[in-house]
Write an enzyme that holds these catalytic residues in place. Structure first.
Site, mmCIF file in Angstrom:
data_model
loop_
_atom_site.group_PDB
_atom_site.id
_atom_site.type_symbol
_atom_site.label_atom_id
_atom_site.label_comp_id
_atom_site.label_asym_id
_atom_site.label_seq_id
_atom_site.Cartn_x
_atom_site.Cartn_y
_atom_site.Cartn_z
ATOM 1 C CG PHE A 114 -2.327 3.893 6.134
ATOM 2 C CD1 PHE A 114 -2.083 5.070 5.474
ATOM 3 C CD2 PHE A 114 -2.714 2.777 5.406
ATOM 4 C CE1 PHE A 114 -2.243 5.160 4.117
ATOM 5 C CE2 PHE A 114 -2.878 2.867 4.043
ATOM 6 C CZ PHE A 114 -2.645 4.058 3.391
ATOM 7 C CB CYS A 115 2.845 3.637 10.220
ATOM 8 S SG CYS A 115 2.237 1.988 10.034
ATOM 9 C CB THR A 116 3.510 8.738 11.842
ATOM 10 O OG1 THR A 116 2.290 9.174 11.246
ATOM 11 C CG2 THR A 116 4.534 9.870 11.820
#
Ligand SMILES: *[C@@H]1O[C@H](CO)[C@@H](O)[C@H](O)[C@H]1NC(C)=O
Ligand SMILES: *[C@@H]1O[C@H](CO)[C@@H](O)[C@H](O)[C@H]1NC(C)=O
Ligand SMILES: *[C@@H]1O[C@H](CO)[C@@H](O)[C@H](O)[C@H]1NC(C)=O
Ligand SMILES: *[C@@H]1O[C@H](CO)[C@@H](O)[C@H](O)[C@H]1NC(C)=O
Ligand SMILES: *[C@@H]1O[C@H](CO)[C@@H](O)[C@H](O)[C@H]1NC(C)=O
Length: 348
Positions: A114-116
């Site tokens: 899960f990332c930005t």
């Protein structure tokens, strides 16, 4: 009598609150060596936590799939492309565990990272690319985060921020050519099964393997987009790509077989940045996880004129973009490879 640092260490061990962000250790992965030996130094340094993580992730996999994983593990060269089979075998040997145990984390990260990711063009036309990688098991992952410089003839061909035991790439830079990050898209319940069946069918790449293959083979930003966009992958995902020239920033929204959408920077029409978290950009993210709106607010407040590595780092260090799940932050710029920099994050 006890030294102050020793006291501090005990305090940290008990409360885990006084860790400072730190730079990950750097390793050379020598591509001129046989595949089985390339990760020896990494394996030796991270043995304990890498084995621990493999065990934990192994527990997550549905039990009925174990025989299939064992089948792949026993015929690794038949099922995985070069150089992954040899490297995974070498890592397993170094850790003293079964090949299947090293195979599993290479699949798992594909599902759940899960990332930005942000790619932006400043007012001089330079492209900046930053990302946070957020994941469960943060404590172990922080311990095994490292920078790998993949070299041939003692020269870096591409670099990655990665976890010990992992042979694919989720965050990488091919200097002067392009930068790539991957974010997870849609976690479906039968993901495990589809992923393993795709491997058995031998016609789909792990999303992280495809980035490494792109780093190896592609010789331009455009070539990278075509390869990342149109190769078959075992799962949907987002690829965020930056290039060395103005206008070169893209988010590829992947279905398994082909791109679902290609979204490009368009600075002449005001689109000077793209933000990708874990939702399709044309849909509203859930109200409970609107990191996208926060990132856009910070980017708008920073402005194109003031965009640089310092300001991008500040944006990625502001909640809710920085959160307790964040394992590392990386900054890159294909045109200026020396910008490549990472921090292991300890926001507890
Ligand atoms: C990570 O490393 C720290 C420092 O060596 C150690 O105290 C901690 O137990 C490790 N965490 C895990 C989950 O192994
Ligand atoms: C790379 O550097 C090492 C040590 O500096 C040297 O021993 C080796 O011969 C070099 N290899 C190549 C392929 O240039
Ligand atoms: C692999 O390719 C075959 C033939 O094109 C296709 O029928 C099959 O669905 C593919 N398998 C996967 C998992 O994509
Ligand atoms: C950021 O600026 C863009 C372009 O001016 C605007 O469309 C968008 O609504 C702004 N978003 C936020 C969250 O401020
Ligand atoms: C980045 O931009 C900020 C805001 O304009 C400025 O204060 C800072 O000096 C710049 N940093 C670099 C490394 O150029």
């Amino acid at each position: 009598m006890m030294h102050i640092p020793a006291l501090l260490l005990i305090f940290c061990a008990v409360y885990a609150t006084c860790h400072e962000d730190r730079r990950p250790p750097e390793y050379i992965v020598n591509l001129d060596l046989p595949e089985e030996q390339r990760w020896n130094a990494v394996v030796a340094d991270f043995k304990y936590d890498a084995i621990l993580l493999n065990k934990i992730l192994g527990e997550l996999m549905p039990k009925e799939l174990v025989p299939l994983v064992e089948k792949i593990a026993s015929g690794l060269d038949d099922y995985l492309p070069k150089p992954f089979a040899g490297e995974i075998r070498g890592i397993a040997k170094g850790l003293g565990v079964e090949v299947g145990e090293v195979l599993i984390p290479n699949i798992v990260y594909d599902l759940t990272a899960f990332c930005t990711s942000i790619v932006a063009q400043d007012s001089h036309g330079q492209i900046w690319h930053g990302r946070n990688l957020d994941y469960k098991y943060t404590s172990i992952l922080r311990n095994i985060t490292l920078v790998a410089h993949f070299q041939r003839n003692n020269k870096t061909v591409y670099s990655a921020v990665t976890y010990a035991g992992y042979t694919g790439i989720l965050t990488g830079q091919k200097p002067n050519y392009f930068t790539v990050t991957a974010d997870a898209r849609h976690k479906s319940d039968d993901f495990w099964k589809n992923a393993i069946l795709a491997i058995l069918d031998r016609n789909a790449s792990f999303m992280s393997f495809l980035i490494r293959q792109t780093m190896e083979e592609s010789l331009s930003y455009t070539e990278a987009i075509v390869k990342l966009g149109y190769s078959v992958t075992i799962a949907p995902c987002y690829y965020i790509v930056g290039g060395p020239y103005r206008g070169q920033g893209a988010v590829i929204t992947r279905g398994r077989m082909r791109p679902r959408d290609l979204w490009f920077l368009n600075p002449n029409h005001g689109r000077w940045y793209l933000v990708e978290t874990n939702y399709d950009h044309w849909e509203e993210p859930p109200a409970t996880d609107n990191r996208r709106a926060a990132a856009m607010k910070y980017l708008n407040a920073t402005g194109q004129v003031d965009m640089n590595d310092t300001t991008l780092f500040k944006i990625l260090s502001t909640p809710p973009l920085l959160r307790s799940l964040t394992t590392y932050t990386t900054l890159m710029s294909a045109a200026q490879p020396d910008v490549f920099n990472s921090w292991i994050r300890y926001k507890n």
